[in-house]
Structure formats: C-alpha cells, structure tokens
Design a protein around this motif. Sequence first.
Motif, mmCIF file in Angstrom:
data_model
loop_
_atom_site.group_PDB
_atom_site.id
_atom_site.type_symbol
_atom_site.label_atom_id
_atom_site.label_comp_id
_atom_site.label_asym_id
_atom_site.label_seq_id
_atom_site.Cartn_x
_atom_site.Cartn_y
_atom_site.Cartn_z
ATOM 1 N N VAL A 77 0.852 -1.191 0.000
ATOM 2 C CA VAL A 77 0.000 0.000 0.000
ATOM 3 C C VAL A 77 0.889 1.244 0.000
ATOM 4 C CG1 VAL A 77 -1.648 1.366 1.343
ATOM 5 C CG2 VAL A 77 -1.933 -1.113 1.180
ATOM 6 N N ASP A 78 0.739 2.082 -1.019
ATOM 7 C CA ASP A 78 1.508 3.335 -1.059
ATOM 8 C C ASP A 78 0.953 4.349 -0.072
ATOM 9 O OD1 ASP A 78 3.254 2.640 -3.191
ATOM 10 O OD2 ASP A 78 1.645 3.049 -4.635
ATOM 11 N N PHE A 79 -0.378 4.497 -0.082
ATOM 12 C CA PHE A 79 -1.007 5.542 0.716
ATOM 13 C C PHE A 79 -2.079 4.950 1.631
ATOM 14 C CE2 PHE A 79 0.418 7.549 -3.262
ATOM 15 C CZ PHE A 79 1.344 8.420 -2.722
ATOM 16 N N PRO A 80 -1.670 4.608 2.843
ATOM 17 C CA PRO A 80 -2.645 4.081 3.801
ATOM 18 C C PRO A 80 -3.438 5.224 4.424
ATOM 19 C CG PRO A 80 -0.455 4.128 4.787
ATOM 20 C CD PRO A 80 -0.294 4.645 3.379
ATOM 21 N N VAL A 81 -4.731 5.006 4.617
ATOM 22 C CA VAL A 81 -5.588 5.972 5.314
ATOM 23 C C VAL A 81 -6.260 5.248 6.489
ATOM 24 C CG1 VAL A 81 -7.572 7.539 5.134
ATOM 25 C CG2 VAL A 81 -6.015 7.291 3.191
ATOM 26 N N PRO A 82 -5.647 5.352 7.677
ATOM 27 C CA PRO A 82 -6.233 4.688 8.843
ATOM 28 C C PRO A 82 -7.441 5.481 9.325
ATOM 29 C CG PRO A 82 -4.250 5.891 9.476
ATOM 30 C CD PRO A 82 -4.408 6.096 7.996
ATOM 31 N N THR A 83 -8.597 4.836 9.327
ATOM 32 C CA THR A 83 -9.826 5.594 9.607
ATOM 33 C C THR A 83 -10.315 5.460 11.049
ATOM 34 O OG1 THR A 83 -11.305 3.768 9.032
ATOM 35 C CG2 THR A 83 -10.616 5.225 7.231
ATOM 36 N N GLY A 84 -10.005 4.321 11.682
ATOM 37 C CA GLY A 84 -10.564 4.092 13.014
ATOM 38 C C GLY A 84 -12.073 3.875 13.013
ATOM 39 N N LEU A 85 -12.650 3.613 11.847
ATOM 40 C CA LEU A 85 -14.105 3.427 11.735
ATOM 41 C C LEU A 85 -14.510 1.949 11.743
ATOM 42 C CD1 LEU A 85 -14.874 5.976 8.860
ATOM 43 C CD2 LEU A 85 -14.921 6.401 11.326
ATOM 44 N N GLY A 86 -13.528 1.048 11.868
ATOM 45 C CA GLY A 86 -13.849 -0.379 11.798
ATOM 46 C C GLY A 86 -14.481 -0.708 10.457
ATOM 47 N N GLU A 87 -15.444 -1.616 10.488
ATOM 48 C CA GLU A 87 -16.133 -2.021 9.256
ATOM 49 C C GLU A 87 -16.826 -0.829 8.592
ATOM 50 O OE1 GLU A 87 -15.947 -5.153 8.181
ATOM 51 O OE2 GLU A 87 -14.759 -5.695 9.951
ATOM 52 N N GLY A 88 -17.032 0.232 9.370
ATOM 53 C CA GLY A 88 -17.650 1.433 8.836
ATOM 54 C C GLY A 88 -16.852 2.034 7.693
ATOM 55 N N ARG A 89 -15.581 1.638 7.582
ATOM 56 C CA ARG A 89 -14.768 2.179 6.487
ATOM 57 C C ARG A 89 -15.169 1.601 5.143
ATOM 58 N NH1 ARG A 89 -12.668 -2.767 5.815
ATOM 59 N NH2 ARG A 89 -10.477 -2.996 5.204
ATOM 60 N N ASN A 90 -15.924 0.516 5.122
ATOM 61 C CA ASN A 90 -16.298 -0.110 3.842
ATOM 62 C C ASN A 90 -16.986 0.874 2.902
ATOM 63 O OD1 ASN A 90 -15.321 -2.323 5.159
ATOM 64 N ND2 ASN A 90 -17.126 -3.618 4.860
ATOM 65 N N VAL A 91 -17.846 1.710 3.459
ATOM 66 C CA VAL A 91 -18.570 2.648 2.601
ATOM 67 C C VAL A 91 -17.609 3.664 1.974
ATOM 68 C CG1 VAL A 91 -19.189 4.380 4.348
ATOM 69 C CG2 VAL A 91 -20.710 3.988 2.417
ATOM 70 N N LEU A 92 -16.505 3.961 2.658
ATOM 71 C CA LEU A 92 -15.546 4.928 2.101
ATOM 72 C C LEU A 92 -14.844 4.377 0.862
ATOM 73 C CD1 LEU A 92 -13.790 6.632 5.129
ATOM 74 C CD2 LEU A 92 -16.026 7.030 4.138
#
Lengths: 158, 158, 158, 158
Positions: A77-92
């Motif tokens: 992964v070149d650009f990781p975006v840690p969201t802290g949203l758990g599975e909630g990140r799926n929509v992103l």
Amino acid sequence: MDSTKKYIGVIGASSCPPEIYKLAEEVGSEIARAEATLICGGLGGVMEAVCKGAKEQGGITIGILPGVNKHEANPYVDFPVPTGLGEGRNVLIVRSADVLIAISGGYGTLSEVGFALRLGKPLVSLGSWDVSDEILKAETPKQAVNLALTQLKKLEYV
Amino acid sequence: MDSTKKYIGVIGASSCPPEIYKLAEEVGSEIARAEATLICGGLGGVMEAVCKGAKEQGGITIGILPGVNKHEANPYVDFPVPTGLGEGRNVLIVRSADVLIAISGGYGTLSEVGFALRLGKPLVSLGSWDVSDEILKAETPKQAVNLALTQLKKLEYV
Amino acid sequence: MDSTKKYIGVIGASSCPPEIYKLAEEVGSEIARAEATLICGGLGGVMEAVCKGAKEQGGITIGILPGVNKHEANPYVDFPVPTGLGEGRNVLIVRSADVLIAISGGYGTLSEVGFALRLGKPLVSLGSWDVSDEILKAETPKQAVNLALTQLKKLEYV
Amino acid sequence: MDSTKKYIGVIGASSCPPEIYKLAEEVGSEIARAEATLICGGLGGVMEAVCKGAKEQGGITIGILPGVNKHEANPYVDFPVPTGLGEGRNVLIVRSADVLIAISGGYGTLSEVGFALRLGKPLVSLGSWDVSDEILKAETPKQAVNLALTQLKKLEYV
C-alpha cells in the motif's frame, strides 16, 4: 485518462486461498498497466494480492484501513488511510472508487457490494456475490479490468 | 428482560408497496408487545411502518438517520439520531442491534445484511435477501419476531 | 415541549474529580426536571455523573458510545448507541444535540466544542474551554441548564 | 525517510485572506522539499494553498473530503478521498497524519486541534489556536515544517 483521478476499487476478503490470491494479483497488475489508481481496504488476502500485483507493474495503491494504525496496511500500500471506523470504512472504499471489482469475498465484501449497487457505482464480479443483474460478470482478471475500464470511459462522457 | 437494553433492529427499504408496509407494521407491533426496543434507519417505507406498529403498541423506537436533521425522521421515531454519515450510518444500525430482522429490501438493506453476517449478529429474513444459510427465514411477522426473541434469549446466557 | 424531541447534549471528560462529578450530576437533574432528553458520550466521569443526575429525576438518557459494545455504557444510560467509530463519534453527539453544555473537560471535549461552534449549535460552558465569544458562560448547574433551555425555546420559533 | 509513509497533516479554514494563503503555500512547498506527503481536507483556502505549494515543488497531496464527490477537491489534490462523512471526516485527517500543522483557522480547525491533542499527535501552530502548552509554536512556514520534521524523526525511533 489522468491516472491519479481514476480509481478502480477492489473488494474481497482479508484471507483467501492461493488460487484467489493469484487472480487478485493479476487484477492488480492489469489495473496498473491501465494506469488507473487502485483503492482497496489495505489489509491481507485479496487486498494484499491486488496491491502486490499493482506494485509489480509500477501502479499506485491506496488502502482505506479499518483501524487507527497505518502499519496494519499490507506492504504494497503506497497511501494508507487509517480511519478508526472499523467495518464502517467499507462505505468509504465504495464512495472513493469510480468503478469496483469484487473478487470472491465474504460478508464484508457483501456489504460493499450492497453499497456499490445502492450508490450506483459500476460493479464487476470475478467469482463474487451474484445478487443482481446490474453486476457485470467477468471470467478472467483481464476481462474484469477491461469491463471496469469500459465503465470508466463511459463516466468520462457524463 | 430489560426492555431498554434489548434492541431489535429492523432493516428494509425507504419506500415499499402497501402489503410490505402492513407486514412491517405488524413486525413493529410484535416487537413492542415483547417489550424490546426497536432500532432502525428512521426514514420512510419499511422503517416508518415498523415504527408506526411499535408506537401503536406503546413501544419505544430509535432512528439512526443518514442526514443532519432530526426532522427527516418519520413521525413514529421517539429518539432520532442524525448522524450526517449518509449511507455510512448503516453500520451503526447493525452494531447497535442485538438481533436484526430484514424485511424485503433493496441494496441498502443488502449492505446491512452483509454487515450483520460479518459482525455475527443473528439475522431473521422476512422475504428479504437469501444470501446465506446463517440467515433465519420467517414466513410471518409473528414468526420473525419470535425467532428474534429466541436469539435474544440465547445472548442473555452468553 | 415534546421531551423526546429536545436533546440537551452534555460534553465532558471520562474521568473527573468529585467536585466536577457533583456539578455534572446537578446538571443532569436539572435537565430531567425540564423534561428534556439528555444525550452524551455514555462513558464515565462527567458523562456518568450527568446521566446519574438525570435518572435520579426520572429523565431519559442516550449515550453515543465510541466502541462496539453496549455494555461499555455507564449504568445510567437508557439508550446506548455503540458506534464503533472511536473518537469519530464525537461529531454525532454534537449533531444530535439541539443545544450543548460543556462541563470542564479535556481535549476530546475541545473537539466537540469546535464542532458545536462550527455547526452553529448553541453552547453553554460550565468551567469549560473559553475559546469563543459565542460560548455562553454559566456559573452554576441551574444557570447552565436555564441558558440551554432559553436557547431551545429560541429554536422552536425558527 | 520513505516519503509515501510519512504524512504531514495541514489543517486550516476553507477560506482565508491572501497573506494566510501565501503562508500556507510556503508550508506546502517546504513539506514537498522535505519529501513528506501532505494530507489535508482537500477543499479551498488554506487547504488549497498548501496543496498548491506542495505541487509546485513536486510533492504528493492527499485530500480527505467531507462530501461524496471527488470533484469538490481543489485542483492540487493528487488523491482525493470523498468520505460522505461531512465534518465527521475531520477525525480521519488527524488519524492519518503523523504530525500536524495548524495554520490560522476557524472552528473546524479547532475540532481538529482537539482531536490531535486527544490522540497524542504532535501539533505545530502557525498563528492558530493557542489552547495548550503541548502545541509547538512556529513563527514562519519554514520553522513550522522544521518543527514537524523533528517530531517525525522522533517517531521513527519509537
């Protein structure tokens, strides 16, 4: 096509058998050859394989992570975006992608398939959930990426 | 059973034909009779019907809204929670519910079905997506709520 | 005033000294006496105290939790909403509240103060962050809730 | 330093006077010269200026957007991430950044300052909110980026 602006999202499970890993790797390579940017969930399994394939062909990879730590991203992964949203990140992942390719996949992938259909994002399936006539079916990695690219081109004329 | 601590989540589309509306209303009434709290997406269609049914029986209803305005909730929501997360709020409904009942439903519901299965929440289907053997199938509103209540009881002994 | 539709949000740290705990408890009691619904982060410290005070007066309390488990709510929360969004849940508390009262508080509270000001929500401070002339200053719990109620009444006429 | 793995986050308002725009542009240029990746909210004002400055020096820019449309990003964003979370996306910028620089800024910036302090992210202020002794103060763009780089180096040894 401006490669940095066209995202192909790839969704699939965080662990997978070797034959699926190989398919995903080929999908990643085809995405990179087409000079599109890959966006995915950034973890292991299908997500790792597709990033690995993309990097082998000099592509760019973005990983939208469920946790708070960048280092949970797979090494491709070149650009990781840690969201802290758990599975909630799926929509992103679905929101960010212009088109999506689903590879095999479990229930997390199913949630993303639901979002893709809900949000009207073109969706290609490579052996993934067969839940709608709106999903484009592909037999090979090359065909999957070609279908995705065709959809991308259509979006340009909108 | 402490009614305020046991949430039955109901998922379904924001518009629906009259026969589905009636089914959902009956599901809401059964949930209220069982003294469980109803949690849903708070909008129209199945969400409105199930809240209406619950209120007719003196139940309590929570609506997790996609927008930023409480007033987008249907009139039968006691406690609206405007999230501003758009479709991203779907995962919150699933996380908050102890068990879920899916009624008919479209692609948004499919994303919630995926999350429920992914997060290991017991899921009852009343004419909804048939995508897994882990989904409990019900034929009537009463049976759907009974199946949900049986699952709730199992959770109490964990 | 429809008590279930008017939310007073209370923000403050998850641990606090006894004198702040007592202040927060009184704020909760005043909110319940005014028949408004309390919404907060649902954890310990100021959040626990304000819920405890509200329940002592028969009020209703909602807790928007950072984690995925309802049981992390303090025992005075009627309706826990486990979001799994971590600190990202702070914006949901601010969005849901009609007016907010900040009690003392640390950096998490500061993020919520920023959101409240950004989203144009009336904000009362009881010994909390003094970062804007738009914040209403209160000296006592009773005064804080009275200021909040005055703001709620103004909203009714909008 | 692996440039793609080190993110300097820049936070500031979506509109700003010309002198702040110029400062932000210089901050962006310094970030690019240091071969760090810039992450920000992707909109106008300070966010546009810092991206513009970074691109003038060949840097890489990521924009975490509040809306659902990539095209709301300013023209200097390489990798837009449309979240659909509204102001809720602020916490993602803070989570993703290794260190942050706040430039001037309004209430949205204040929410991010609160999150940065809450999550223990090193934070440099260039004429921004003065709310904690933990914030490092800078007088010039060059000094701000140098302070940020010093913090990044410390993180490498953890």
